[in-house]
Structures are given as structure tokens and as C-alpha cells.
Design a protein around this motif. Structure first.
Motif, PDB file in Angstrom:
ATOM      1  N   TRP A  40       3.018   3.064  -6.490  1.00  0.00           N
ATOM      2  CA  TRP A  40       2.544   2.874  -5.114  1.00  0.00           C
ATOM      3  C   TRP A  40       3.668   3.142  -4.109  1.00  0.00           C
ATOM      4  N   ALA A  43       4.477   6.943  -3.836  1.00  0.00           N
ATOM      5  CA  ALA A  43       3.432   7.731  -3.178  1.00  0.00           C
ATOM      6  C   ALA A  43       3.694   7.906  -1.688  1.00  0.00           C
ATOM      7  N   ARG A  44       4.385   6.968  -1.096  1.00  0.00           N
ATOM      8  CA  ARG A  44       4.666   7.046   0.345  1.00  0.00           C
ATOM      9  C   ARG A  44       5.652   8.146   0.684  1.00  0.00           C
ATOM     10  N   ALA A  51       1.414  12.495  -4.524  1.00  0.00           N
ATOM     11  CA  ALA A  51       1.174  11.139  -4.045  1.00  0.00           C
ATOM     12  C   ALA A  51      -0.142  10.591  -4.599  1.00  0.00           C
ATOM     13  N   ARG A  55      -0.527   7.316  -6.913  1.00  0.00           N
ATOM     14  CA  ARG A  55      -1.438   6.208  -6.598  1.00  0.00           C
ATOM     15  C   ARG A  55      -2.425   5.967  -7.727  1.00  0.00           C
ATOM     16  N   SER A  58      -0.618   4.134 -10.404  1.00  0.00           N
ATOM     17  CA  SER A  58      -0.422   2.756  -9.968  1.00  0.00           C
ATOM     18  C   SER A  58      -1.710   1.953 -10.109  1.00  0.00           C
ATOM     19  N   ALA A  59      -2.809   2.544  -9.671  1.00  0.00           N
ATOM     20  CA  ALA A  59      -4.086   1.845  -9.754  1.00  0.00           C
ATOM     21  C   ALA A  59      -4.491   1.621 -11.210  1.00  0.00           C
TER      22      ALA A  59
END
Length: 259
Positions: A40, A43-44, A51, A55, A58-59
Motif C-alpha cells: 500500500w 503504490a503511492r 501501483a 495495491r 496489499s489487498a
């Protein structure tokens, strides 16, 4: 070789629940949490497509942590697993003279002994640090050492005389025998120790759809249903009863031939 009965000493220890499972397996939970947080955060700072992948990773990690934790809580804290109310469905007459087989963590002998106080009980621990190398087992043994009277044993040498037992119980233990030859030896030895018509009671998570949905790749630590049925058939045992516990646990009663 005969062993003296192992009976509970003092108040029964609380069976493992989600708190203990996390404690024993904390590196995996920590890795999942780090993966979720890192994906996460990265991704920024990434272009759109990477990205999105970060994400998604991460999810996925967060979802697996959530589902596995909830599944563990459901099975070990909320279900009938540790009450052993289900045992009478598989052993209507009780376990009689029985041997509890564990592989590093014994959570069956005390509740079974408390439920059947007049039954003769032996406990064998197949833990071999050279073969059972998972850190979770070492941590579990430090937290919950073997009960007094437990006998160290091997899969091919259970501590009971030939034809001396009504039941051999292995609860969430046999899958820790990672080598097929050791599982084969355990089933063969169980048959040797059982009286005619005796029962091998095997309780396990299975590598199936339900456990894969709950634990993801962790379900590959378990054996498929077909593996246990094959080991039983090779040892001359036949399926007598089967029961699901909290969807994710399967209890098999395999019967030895009658005289």
C-alpha cells in the motif's frame, strides 16, 4: 513396550485458540502484515499500472490475514472442537483403552481423559526435532510442554503392546509427519496395537476447497482427503464413520478388521 497411563495433572490448560495460533505462527502473520503495509505504501510512489499491482498484492495479503484469522477463531474458539462433544458420534461406546498420538503439541489427552475418566490412556509424542523443523512447533512446545507420563516414540514404534488398545487417536497431529513413509508406518503401527474391531480416530484439516479459501497457500501444509483414505486402505483399515467439525476439520473413524 508398555507405557504408564498419562493423566491430567492439576487444572487443565486452556486449549489453543486464535491467540495461541498467532503466537505460534507469528512470523507468517508478521510477513503478511508487512506485505500488506509495504504494498500500500509503495503504490503511492509508483506509476499507475505498477501501483495497481502493488495495491492488489496489499489487498490480497490483508484479505488472507483476515480470512485465516477469522477461520481460526471460528474453529478453535467458537466451535465444538475442544469440547469433544463430537467424539460420541464416532465412538458411541467411548475410546476404551486408548493411545493419544501427538507430534509436538498435545491438546487431546487432557480433554479426552476428563471426558472419559475411567478409560486407560497412554500418550505418545512423535516429535523429532530433526524432522519437525517448523518454528511454530518449537514455540508451541515451549508454551505447552508434554503432559506428565508422555512417552517419546517413533511412527514405526508406538508404545503399546500388540492388540492392547480399543482406540488410537491422532488429533491435528498426523499431518506433521511430512514423509509418506512415516505416515504409512503410523497407520501400520496403529493396526498392530488395536484389538480386532478397534478404531483409529484421525482428526485433520484437509487440503480442500474450504481450507484453501480460508488459509490460501497455507492449506498445502495439510494432506488431501484421498491421502488419508489411501493410508488407511494400505494398512487394512476401512472407513467406519466421518464427521465435519466447524466446516474446516474432518474427523475419520477407521476400523480394524473384526476377529
Amino acid at each position: 513396550m508398555n507405557a504408564r497411563p498419562a493423566r491430567p495433572a492439576g487444572p487443565a490448560r486452556r486449549p489453543s485458540g486464535v491467540r495461541e495460533v498467532i503466537r505460534y505462527n507469528w512470523p507468517m502473520y508478521a510477513a503478511g502484515a508487512v506485505t500488506a503495509a509495504t504494498g500500500w505504501a509503495l503504490a503511492r510512489h509508483l506509476p499507475a499500472r505498477p501501483a495497481a499491482l502493488a495495491r492488489a498484492a496489499s489487498a490480497g495479503a490483508a484479505a488472507l490475514l483476515t480470512t485465516s484469522t477469522l477461520a481460526t477463531w471460528h474453529v478453535y474458539d467458537r466451535s465444538e472442537l475442544h469440547s469433544y462433544d463430537w467424539l460420541s458420534d464416532l465412538l458411541p461406546d467411548g475410546p476404551g483403552d486408548h493411545l493419544v498420538v501427538c507430534t509436538g503439541l498435545d491438546e487431546a489427552s487432557r480433554p479426552v481423559a476428563a471426558r472419559y475418566p475411567t478409560a486407560r490412556q497412554l500418550v505418545a509424542d512423535l516429535y523429532d526435532p530433526a524432522l519437525t523443523t517448523e518454528g511454530s512447533i518449537r514455540r508451541a512446545r515451549r508454551h505447552a510442554p508434554p503432559a506428565p507420563g508422555t512417552v517419546s516414540a517413533r511412527p514405526d514404534a508406538l508404545p503399546a503392546a500388540t492388540g492392547s488398545l480399543d482406540t488410537v487417536l491422532t488429533v491435528l497431529a498426523a499431518h506433521e509427519l511430512r514423509r509418506p513413509a512415516d505416515r504409512t508406518a503410523l497407520f501400520t503401527e496403529a493396526v498392530r496395537t488395536l484389538r480386532p474391531g478397534g478404531t483409529l480416530l484421525l482428526v485433520e484439516h484437509l487440503r480442500d476447497l474450504a481450507n484453501t479459501a480460508a488459509y490460501g497457500p497455507g492449506a498445502w501444509h495439510f494432506q488431501p482427503r484421498a491421502t488419508w483414505l489411501r493410508h488407511a486402505a494400505e494398512a487394512g483399515l476401512h472407513p467406519a464413520a466421518e464427521r465435519r467439525i466447524a466446516t474446516l476439520i474432518t474427523a475419520f473413524a477407521f476400523r480394524s478388521p473384526a476377529a
